[in-house]
Design a protein around this motif. Structure first.
Motif, PDB file in Angstrom:
ATOM      1  N   UNK A 214       0.797  -1.226   0.000  1.00 47.61           N
ATOM      2  CA  UNK A 214       0.000   0.000   0.000  1.00 47.61           C
ATOM      3  C   UNK A 214       0.820   1.260   0.000  1.00 47.61           C
ATOM      4  N   UNK A 215       2.152   1.109   0.175  1.00 51.19           N
ATOM      5  CA  UNK A 215       3.016   2.308   0.183  1.00 51.19           C
ATOM      6  C   UNK A 215       3.106   2.908  -1.219  1.00 51.19           C
ATOM      7  N   UNK A 216       3.059   2.035  -2.241  1.00 46.29           N
ATOM      8  CA  UNK A 216       3.118   2.526  -3.612  1.00 46.29           C
ATOM      9  C   UNK A 216       1.704   2.712  -4.150  1.00 46.29           C
ATOM     10  N   UNK A 217       1.445   3.922  -4.638  1.00 45.78           N
ATOM     11  CA  UNK A 217       0.117   4.227  -5.191  1.00 45.78           C
ATOM     12  C   UNK A 217      -0.122   3.406  -6.450  1.00 45.78           C
ATOM     13  N   UNK A 218      -1.286   2.788  -6.530  1.00 45.49           N
ATOM     14  CA  UNK A 218      -1.692   2.038  -7.718  1.00 45.49           C
ATOM     15  C   UNK A 218      -3.167   2.334  -7.945  1.00 45.49           C
ATOM     16  N   UNK A 219      -3.525   2.908  -9.076  1.00 44.77           N
ATOM     17  CA  UNK A 219      -4.911   3.352  -9.286  1.00 44.77           C
ATOM     18  C   UNK A 219      -5.894   2.205  -9.432  1.00 44.77           C
ATOM     19  N   UNK A 220      -7.135   2.493  -9.053  1.00 40.01           N
ATOM     20  CA  UNK A 220      -8.226   1.572  -9.350  1.00 40.01           C
ATOM     21  C   UNK A 220      -8.364   0.365  -8.459  1.00 40.01           C
ATOM     22  N   UNK A 221      -7.705   0.329  -7.306  1.00 42.79           N
ATOM     23  CA  UNK A 221      -7.795  -0.836  -6.427  1.00 42.79           C
ATOM     24  C   UNK A 221      -9.075  -0.792  -5.583  1.00 42.79           C
ATOM     25  N   UNK A 222      -9.657  -1.970  -5.354  1.00 39.65           N
ATOM     26  CA  UNK A 222     -10.797  -2.103  -4.448  1.00 39.65           C
ATOM     27  C   UNK A 222     -10.362  -2.971  -3.277  1.00 39.65           C
ATOM     28  N   UNK A 223     -10.400  -2.400  -2.067  1.00 42.39           N
ATOM     29  CA  UNK A 223     -10.004  -3.124  -0.854  1.00 42.39           C
ATOM     30  C   UNK A 223     -11.206  -3.937  -0.378  1.00 42.39           C
ATOM     31  N   UNK A 224     -11.047  -5.229  -0.292  1.00 47.68           N
ATOM     32  CA  UNK A 224     -12.126  -6.103   0.168  1.00 47.68           C
ATOM     33  C   UNK A 224     -11.785  -6.584   1.577  1.00 47.68           C
ATOM     34  N   UNK A 225     -12.669  -6.269   2.528  1.00 42.46           N
ATOM     35  CA  UNK A 225     -12.458  -6.699   3.919  1.00 42.46           C
ATOM     36  C   UNK A 225     -13.603  -7.607   4.348  1.00 42.46           C
ATOM     37  N   UNK A 226     -13.275  -8.611   5.161  1.00 44.13           N
ATOM     38  CA  UNK A 226     -14.253  -9.596   5.621  1.00 44.13           C
ATOM     39  C   UNK A 226     -14.626  -9.394   7.084  1.00 44.13           C
ATOM     40  N   UNK A 227     -13.824  -8.631   7.820  1.00 40.01           N
ATOM     41  CA  UNK A 227     -14.023  -8.503   9.261  1.00 40.01           C
ATOM     42  C   UNK A 227     -14.417  -7.079   9.637  1.00 40.01           C
ATOM     43  N   UNK A 228     -15.079  -6.946  10.763  1.00 39.96           N
ATOM     44  CA  UNK A 228     -15.420  -5.618  11.273  1.00 39.96           C
ATOM     45  C   UNK A 228     -14.167  -4.927  11.803  1.00 39.96           C
ATOM     46  N   UNK A 229     -14.132  -3.612  11.611  1.00 37.46           N
ATOM     47  CA  UNK A 229     -13.095  -2.757  12.199  1.00 37.46           C
ATOM     48  C   UNK A 229     -11.678  -3.115  11.750  1.00 37.46           C
TER      49      UNK A 229
END
Length: 789
Positions: free
Chosen positions: A578-593
């Motif tokens: 995540x330190x390097x910018x990359x356009x168009x990414x969708x972060x998928x999370x399964x857990x709360x918080x």
């Protein structure tokens, strides 16, 4: 996926024809495919193509006005008239000038040569030069590689009583100049069998007509001008190129020898690429930045010392030219991006060197795949001088011809042109060209095309097959070097190379890894991060032989590549993700918080606690980041199955607690602790847990875990750290504890998603995506029976 930069148009060769040709010629399958694909299947045609003999050259007297011109020149030589060879300032022009001037001098003619200055005189013959020549006593002017548009200059020559012989190869305008003789095979009423000669090819023919013999001593000049001018390398041009390259390998003029030395090339290794990329650009550089005279003098020189001095000057000019091109190209690209990319690019600026803007126009076409015109504005004259380059499907010469009222001076080919116009007409020119392009070009015409000659397997490629293909050379326009397609190879190794790490080096293998091939992608280092280790890579490029430290190996020079399936990238355990910018990414999370604060804010965040509720959003995801671990395998199965258009998946699977490497207490440990509680009835966890763990050789966390499981099963109560045994608890299985099941489930998930091999993870996710049911390893829960305690 990795998208190709162009649309690949793959040609096919009928297998039976290939096999038949192999049998008759002994050629490799790749070489036979090449000939079949180009419709060269008749044995006589094959022999003619491969040998390129002199008997394929036509009689020069078949060309319109050739005899008339030769007779006039002979008369001028006999009468000691002064003859002026009027040339052009590019590589074709200076080789043409050198060739004809040398021919005339060997005929004992009183001859001189003149190449106009691009900056002070512009392109082609001009009235001032003609008048000056007449004042010097010249009575015959012969143009080479220029003059077909010189209508006014021809009239001036008549006025001066100077006979004008025009030799050219550019497209004739509607009105051809009224010269004494006009030699151009492209004239509608010229019946010469071959129409595609370069300017130097026409000069070669004139030399042959004048001397009555084949001027073999000029094969080298003919090859340089022909190859550098990018005319089609078939027919007579192929013969001139083949013979010329052979001549260059045998013997070099002092000027070319000095120039090659400056370029760091070996005479024995001269090919069409040596001419196209080393000799041609250097000869062009003189006329692009200053007078072209040094280039002519270099070719005429017989003095090695003089040649060395001239080559040094020309090489320096070429380096300066490269710097200027880079600067102007950067400015021009910025102007196009700022205004938006139109159907036809027209950019103009005062101060741009008119000698290099043709190269800049080519760069714009290469980058934006649009026809492009680059103009140098000259406010003091109110003029704009420029160069045009085009794409397939848009005939630049015909398009400009339809607006001649805006172009008092222009000429060229369907793919390239030069022009001079009034500054105030620049916007009107672009508007008309855009309108014309929009009316005549289809949507498909705007897509860059890459024509592929041969689809081959790695097992077919060897040094021998590449040597077979080299017999089809020289390659160029009309006979392009064969592009081969390798489909879905395995990338065994990939790394960036070069001082700036901007080139890509690959090792490709076939499916069973029995054959391997090195591949180089120049200036493709940026694709390294777009290429997954297990990706099935398809690549298009040219085959070549790599010689290094005495080893000879085949290799592929990659021009384009693609991966047609989705790709997995492994970032498990990478704290820098995540330190390097990359356009168009969708972060998928399964857990709360789950903490996503370290990831770029521009990335889209999609929580999938219930994946089925966001299936529509998932269907549109192209670049997914699986950031944390799912609670269940079914969650990730649903996500993978829902991503209908995904091209790339980054596997991170961040998890604070490690279950897989935290051992689940064994059944015997549960039994011992329960027996212990039956004796003690109560146990102060806060005071005695560490002592108990040390006594038994356990981990304190194991004691805590057992206590929580027993609490959930109602075997014990826990109050402020005091564990108390329940009297007569109901018999229950360990698996009925949520904590116990969660540990098993989390351990299994971590095993499959966090600690599996890359290959195994890709296989698991692939299976989920295809049918939603991954072949997960079945892990029996420890103590999983119904006996209770």
């Amino acid at each position: 996926m990795l998208h190709a930069d162009a649309e690949w148009i793959v040609s096919t060769a009928e297998q039976q024809q290939v096999e038949t040709l192999q049998e008759k010629t002994g050629l490799s399958s790749i070489a036979a495919k090449f000939l079949v694909q180009r419709s060269i299947t008749d044995i006589e045609e094959v022999d003619k193509f491969l040998k390129a003999e002199e008997n394929q050259l036509h009689d020069p007297l078949l060309m319109k006005d050739m005899k008339k011109a030769a007779d006039r020149i002979h008369r001028a030589v006999e009468n000691k008239e002064k003859i002026l060879v009027f040339g052009d300032y590019d590589a074709d022009g200076v080789t043409s000038t050198s060739l004809l001037y040398t021919t005339l001098r060997e005929m004992n003619a009183e001859a001189g040569f003149y190449v106009p200055n691009r900056f002070t005189e512009g392109y082609g013959p001009n009235e001032a030069a003609f008048r000056h020549a007449a004042e010097e006593g010249v009575t015959l002017i012969i143009t080479v590689d220029t003059g077909i548009s010189a209508v006014n200059e021809a009239e001036t020559a008549k006025e001066l009583n100077v006979d004008l012989i025009i030799t050219d190869h550019h497209e004739p305008p509607p009105q051809v100049p009224d010269g004494y003789a006009v030699i151009n095979p492209k004239q509608a009423d010229c019946t010469y069998p071959f129409k595609e000669l370069a300017g130097v090819g026409v000069a070669f023919k004139l030399s042959q007509a004048l001397t009555g013999k084949l001027p073999e001593e000029f094969y080298d000049l003919a090859a340089v001008g022909t190859i550098a001018d990018l005319v089609p390398l078939h027919g007579e041009n192929r013969v001139l190129a083949v013979k010329g390259l052979a001549s260059l390998k045998r013997s070099l003029r002092p000027g070319l020898a000095a120039l090659l030395k400056r370029a760091g090339a070996e005479q024995s290794e001269i090919t069409e690429e040596t001419v196209g990329f080393l000799i041609g650009p250097r000869l062009n550089a003189a006329g692009r930045l200053d007078s072209a005279d040094p280039a002519v003098e270099l070719l005429l020189s017989r003095d090695p010392e003089e040649a060395e001095d001239l080559s040094a000057m020309i090489d320096d000019l070429n380096k300066e030219r490269q710097t200027i091109v880079k600067e102007i190209a950067e400015e021009a690209e910025a102007m196009v991006e700022e205004q938006g990319v139109p159907s036809v690019i027209v950019v103009a600026k005062e101060g741009w060197n008119p000698g290099v803007i043709g190269i800049v126009a080519s760069r714009l076409v290469e980058k934006f795949y649009r026809p492009a015109i680059v103009l140098s504005l000259q406010p003091e004259e109110g003029k704009a001088k420029g160069s045009a380059r085009s794409i397939a499907g848009f005939d630049m010469f015909q398009s400009l011809s339809s607006m001649r009222e805006l172009l008092p001076h222009f000429g060229g080919h369907p793919m390239a042109a030069g022009l001079t116009m009034k500054m105030e007409d620049v916007e009107e020119l672009q508007s008309r060209l855009i309108r014309l392009a929009d009316e005549t070009m289809s949507e498909d015409d705007w897509k860059k095309k890459l024509h592929v000659d041969l689809s081959v397997g790695i097992e077919e490629i060897s040094v021998g097959t590449i040597q077979d293909l080299s017999r089809m050379a020289p390659f160029g326009i009309g006979n392009p070097a064969p592009k081969v397609l390798l489909q879905e190879t395995t990338v065994e190794q990939a790394k960036c190379i070069g001082s700036s790490q901007d080139h890509l080096k690959l090792t490709l293998t076939d499916e069973d890894h029995s054959h391997a091939l090195d591949a180089i992608g120049f200036r493709m280092g940026n694709k390294m991060k777009q290429l997954s280790p297990l990706a099935k890579l398809s690549a298009v490029g040219k085959l070549s032989i790599n010689e290094w430290n005495g080893r000879v190996k085949p290799q592929l020079i990659v021009e384009d590549m693609k991966v047609s399936e989705w790709q997995l990238f492994d970032y498990r355990g990478d704290q820098r993700y995540g330190k390097e910018e990359a356009p168009g990414r969708t972060i998928i999370t399964f857990q709360e918080n789950t903490d996503t604060s370290r990831l770029p804010r521009s990335w889209n965040l999609l929580s999938v606690l219930s994946p089925e509720k966001v299936s529509e959003s998932l269907a549109e995801v192209r670049y997914a980041v699986l950031y944390d671990l799912p609670e269940t395998i079914s969650q990730i199965e649903t996500v993978m199955r829902s991503m209908k258009h995904v091209e790339q998946v980054d596997a991170v699977f961040y998890e604070k607690e490690d279950y897989f490497f935290t051992a689940l207490p064994e059944r015997e440990q549960f039994k011992w602790f329960y027996a212990f509680m039956q004796k003690r009835k109560t146990f102060d966890f806060n005071k005695h847990a560490e002592d108990l763990a040390r006594h038994k050789g356990w981990n304190k966390n194991a004691v805590s875990f057992i206590c929580r499981v027993f609490s959930e099963l109602e075997f014990v109560k826990i109050n402020d750290g005091i564990v108390t045994l329940e009297e007569n608890p109901e018999k229950k299985d360990l698996s009925e504890s949520h904590t116990y099941q969660k540990h098993i489930q989390k351990s299994r998930i971590q095993q499959e998603l966090c600690y599996s091999t890359f290959r195994s993870l890709k296989k698991q996710l692939d299976a989920m995506m295809k049918d939603g049911s991954a072949e997960m390893q079945k892990t029996e829960p420890v103590g999983g029976n119904r006996n209770g305690f």
